[in-house]
Design an enzyme around this catalytic site. Structure first.
Site, PDB file in Angstrom:
ATOM      1  N   LYS A 256      48.209  86.180 -53.857  1.00 16.10           N
ATOM      2  CA  LYS A 256      48.076  85.132 -52.832  1.00 16.10           C
ATOM      3  C   LYS A 256      48.846  85.544 -51.580  1.00 16.10           C
ATOM      4  O   LYS A 256      49.940  86.123 -51.675  1.00 16.10           O
ATOM      5  CB  LYS A 256      48.623  83.809 -53.390  1.00 16.10           C
ATOM      6  CG  LYS A 256      48.353  82.605 -52.489  1.00 16.10           C
ATOM      7  CD  LYS A 256      48.851  81.309 -53.143  1.00 16.10           C
ATOM      8  CE  LYS A 256      48.573  80.093 -52.284  1.00 16.10           C
ATOM      9  NZ  LYS A 256      49.038  78.838 -52.915  1.00 16.10           N
TER      10      LYS A 256
ATOM     11  N   SER B 299      45.758  75.022 -53.038  1.00 11.97           N
ATOM     12  CA  SER B 299      45.704  76.001 -51.981  1.00 11.97           C
ATOM     13  C   SER B 299      45.421  77.431 -52.426  1.00 11.97           C
ATOM     14  O   SER B 299      45.027  78.247 -51.598  1.00 11.97           O
ATOM     15  CB  SER B 299      47.025  75.980 -51.215  1.00 11.97           C
ATOM     16  OG  SER B 299      48.081  76.430 -52.026  1.00 11.97           O
TER      17      SER B 299
ATOM     18  N   SER C 216      48.515  73.531 -56.684  1.00  7.62           N
ATOM     19  CA  SER C 216      47.795  74.611 -55.995  1.00  7.62           C
ATOM     20  C   SER C 216      47.393  75.802 -56.846  1.00  7.62           C
ATOM     21  O   SER C 216      46.661  76.666 -56.381  1.00  7.62           O
ATOM     22  CB  SER C 216      48.615  75.121 -54.805  1.00  7.62           C
ATOM     23  OG  SER C 216      48.518  74.211 -53.732  1.00  7.62           O
TER      24      SER C 216
END
Lengths: 96, 485
Positions: free
Chosen positions: B79, B154, B178
């Site tokens: 990420k 997210s 997330s």
């Protein structure tokens, strides 16, 4: 009644160092009002004798050995600086 | 047939038997990316040259004692809020568009020590603020199961890349859901570890008392391997916990006989779609057949979690994001005559709308005259929410419910009103507030879109969470289905 005024939104934007347009002030006033009024449901709860939680684990004053170590090399530190001169980060004038 | 249809242990066995090479695995990643990335758009940056070089180095180790890294040869995506030395890291924000980190996050150092191979950096909501990855400053990632729907957020890029077979697994971060919510939307396995289990050093901070890095994988077993590799105390993160890291893979016994499951009625209440409830009830039946028992319980403060979370996370974010000022790194506005204008214009031009909204909310909640009414109040309610969990865990081993109230929604469907978007996270947020671990595993489909089962455990008891998730996974075949791209 609105929970937050456009004047307060401008004040908060200044505290947050965010330039805002009049249009954004209007929008944030409405949206923050909605979010804050939603948040006020917390007032239904009596928390008079409740300790606040800032951290979920039971630990405090975590120390490490105080050993000297080298700082970062200057070129590395300056690598991402938007503007630098003579090995120093450059900013616009601070005092008028 | 993709190599990534096999789990880590099988792939490593094939490597050691020299049936495949590490280069084959890296090839698999970049070939798949070339095939599907224009549709999925999960990656912000690829690191192909270095990945291929590393593969060649690892292939030379094959057959020697040095080929023993826990994640040896496994292609991973990271990420983009986890810093990687000399590999662009943006947190999906324009303000960090050209940021080239000068150090590796602790988890990245651990991945390197375990000999995994970084394929690239994955898209997300800007600074991890969002539930659909639509708040990325750069691109909208699509859900591989239906390109018109969001992958969740997210960590949307991290979940979509795994679901699409672009990498074997990935790292995400979870502040209010997330990792688990996108894992649920994309039909993969995502774990938020106990707060403190994994070092946050090098994770670009959103809400420091809630953020945790965690693994997203196809299978529970691979998830356990990846958590094993990244866990542990770190001198660089004083909130990382000084507790033993057990062997998570060993906990996958398949045995849940006598296990006591709590099912909070609040997690099957209003706003949770019928098909979601049904999939959870079916999952409970499966677990019952395996010898577990379940009872309905109450987490009475659940309804206050969302408000508590938005006050606390936004307050922490407003402080954490103060560092983006256009001085030392990141974007700098060209439109500034003096330093104050430089700060204000840099931030106004560099941050997206949702990030600004949360900075505004957080600054308000922390400002003089409002601090006690909002921030401190929320911290007190956080204590009540944490106590809800402690009460349940005094009598039960795990808590089970849905991960999300609905399956993935359409792109653009929830962007008009921030409050509707926030409601996505009502079932995951309490877990972050309490600091306990939670996993999402595939538990069904609704109109071709995956559904996720959430299993929540006690502090530092990821082993039990994994054991239950693994037993459920082995008794079902939801995880074997793949999106058609």
């Amino acid at each position: 009644m609105s929970r937050i005024s456009t004047e307060e939104v401008k004040h908060v934007a200044n505290l947050a160092r965010l330039a805002v347009t009049e249009e954004e002030v209007e929008k944030f006033t409405q949206q923050l009002d909605k979010i804050i009024s939603f948040a006020e449901q917390l007032n239904e709860l009596d928390t008079e004798n409740v300790e606040p939680t800032s951290h979920v684990l039971d630990m405090k004053n975590v120390m490490r050995e105080d050993v000297p170590a080298k700082g970062l090399p200057r070129e590395e530190v300056l690598k991402n600086a938007p503007e630098h001169e003579n090995g120093q980060i450059k900013v616009p004038s601070i005092i008028e | 047939m993709s190599l990534f249809d096999q789990k880590l242990s099988t792939l490593q066995e094939s490597l050691h038997k020299k049936e495949i090479t590490v280069s084959d695995l890296v090839d698999e990643s970049y070939k798949r990316i070339a095939q599907v990335e224009d549709k999925v758009q999960a990656f912000l940056t690829l690191d192909e040259e270095r990945a291929r070089q590393k593969a060649i180095e690892l292939d030379q180790k094959l057959g020697t004692d040095d080929a023993n890294g826990l994640l040896f040869g496994m292609p991973i995506g990271i990420k983009d809020n986890i810093v990687t030395r000399n590999l662009r890291t943006t947190a999906a924000s324009k303000i960090l568009e050209n940021f080239d980190p000068i150090y590796d996050a602790t988890v990245v150092q651990k991945l390197q020590a375990a000999d995994s191979i970084t394929i690239g950096k994955l898209n997300m909501d800007e600074f991890a603020m969002g539930s659909s990855t639509e708040n990325s400053g750069f691109q909208k990632t699509k859900n591989p199961w239906n390109l018109e729907t969001v992958p969740g957020g997210s960590s949307g890029g991290s979940a979509a890349a795994v679901a699409a077979g672009e990498v074997l697994f990935s790292l995400g971060s979870d502040t209010g859901g997330s990792i688990r919510q996108p894992a649920s939307f994309c039909g993969v396995v995502g774990l938020k570890p106990t707060y403190g289990r994994v070092s946050r050093f090098g994770l670009i901070a959103f809400a420091s008392s809630l953020d945790q890095i965690g693994p997203i994988t196809r299978t529970v077993e691979d998830n356990a391997y990846l958590l094993q590799a990244i866990s542990g105390l770190d001198a660089m993160d004083s909130t990382s916990a000084n507790v033993d890291v057990p062997n998570f893979v060993q906990s996958l016994t398949g045995d849940v006989k006598g296990l006591k499951i709590a099912v909070p009625k609040e997690y099957l209440g209003e706003g949770v779609k019928e098909e979601v409830k049904q999939s959870v009830l079916d999952a409970l039946k499966t677990l019952e057949k395996l010898g577990a028992t379940w009872e309905e319980v109450s987490l009475p403060h659940s309804k206050y979690a969302l408000a508590t979370y938005y006050l606390l996370s936004s307050s922490e974010a407003s402080a954490n994001l103060a560092r983006f000022d256009g001085v030392r790194y990141g974007y700098r506005s060209p439109n500034a005559e003096n330093l104050m204008d430089l700060y204000k214009n840099t931030r106004a031009e560099g941050f997206g709308e949702e990030v600004k909204r949360r900075i505004m909310l957080g600054t308000f909640a922390l400002s003089s005259g409002y601090y006690d009414a909002y921030y401190k109040k929320a911290q007190k309610v956080r204590t009540l929410i944490k106590q809800d969990f402690e009460n349940i865990f005094a009598k039960y081993d795990v808590i089970v419910g849905p991960t999300t109230p609905t399956p993935a929604f359409k792109i653009g469907e929830n962007t008009a009103d921030p409050m509707t978007m926030y409601l996505n996270d009502i079932l995951t947020i309490p877990v972050n507030l309490a600091g306990v671990p939670g996993i999402s595993v595939p538990c069904g489909f609704s109109n071709g879109l995956p559904l996720g089962l959430q299993i929540i455990g006690k502090h530092f008891d990821e082993s039990t969470v994994y054991r239950v998730a693994h037993a459920f996974e082995q008794a079902t075949d939801f995880h074997k289905q793949k999106p058609q791209l």
